[in-house]
Scaffold this motif. Structure first.
Motif, mmCIF file in Angstrom:
data_model
loop_
_atom_site.group_PDB
_atom_site.id
_atom_site.type_symbol
_atom_site.label_atom_id
_atom_site.label_comp_id
_atom_site.label_asym_id
_atom_site.label_seq_id
_atom_site.Cartn_x
_atom_site.Cartn_y
_atom_site.Cartn_z
ATOM 1 N N CYS A 22 0.720 -1.269 -0.157
ATOM 2 C CA CYS A 22 0.038 -0.125 0.034
ATOM 3 C C CYS A 22 1.001 1.274 0.153
ATOM 4 O O CYS A 22 2.068 1.288 0.319
ATOM 5 N N GLU A 23 0.295 2.312 -0.221
ATOM 6 C CA GLU A 23 1.081 3.431 -0.173
ATOM 7 C C GLU A 23 1.607 4.006 1.099
ATOM 8 O O GLU A 23 2.640 4.643 1.241
ATOM 9 N N ILE A 28 0.278 -5.864 1.519
ATOM 10 C CA ILE A 28 -0.992 -6.376 1.525
ATOM 11 C C ILE A 28 -0.757 -7.880 1.056
ATOM 12 O O ILE A 28 -1.634 -8.904 1.633
ATOM 13 N N CYS A 49 -6.624 -1.867 3.552
ATOM 14 C CA CYS A 49 -5.380 -1.658 4.347
ATOM 15 C C CYS A 49 -5.606 -1.185 5.710
ATOM 16 O O CYS A 49 -6.584 -1.009 5.828
ATOM 17 N N ARG A 53 -7.492 2.477 3.276
ATOM 18 C CA ARG A 53 -7.297 2.414 1.747
ATOM 19 C C ARG A 53 -7.954 0.956 1.119
ATOM 20 O O ARG A 53 -7.457 0.037 1.692
ATOM 21 N N VAL A 55 -7.148 -1.705 -1.794
ATOM 22 C CA VAL A 55 -5.773 -1.846 -2.450
ATOM 23 C C VAL A 55 -6.401 -3.037 -3.334
ATOM 24 O O VAL A 55 -6.814 -3.882 -3.043
#
Length: 62
Positions: A22-23, A28, A49, A53, A55
């Motif tokens: 993830c950012e 993940i 996540c 978020r 993903v």
């Protein structure tokens, strides 16, 4: 008398998947294809996540 026999080993074809991160930096999906999330929308192919978020992850129909 020990009558144990060695059974033939069948090689399972494991999918080769790139790690999905993830950012925020949380992993993940690992290289073995294991999704590390409690919430997964299989139909949409996304996982939630820790940072909340969604993903996209690879989902395979078995």
């Amino acid at each position: 008398m020990n009558t144990a026999q060695q059974l033939p080993q069948f090689h399972s074809a494991k999918p080769i998947v790139n790690e999905i991160v993830c950012e925020c930096g949380h992993r993940i999906c690992d290289s073995e294809g294991v999704i590390r999330s409690r919430c997964v929308k299989i139909g949409e192919g996304i996982a939630l996540c820790r940072c909340k978020r969604w993903v996209s992850v690879p989902v395979v129909n078995c």
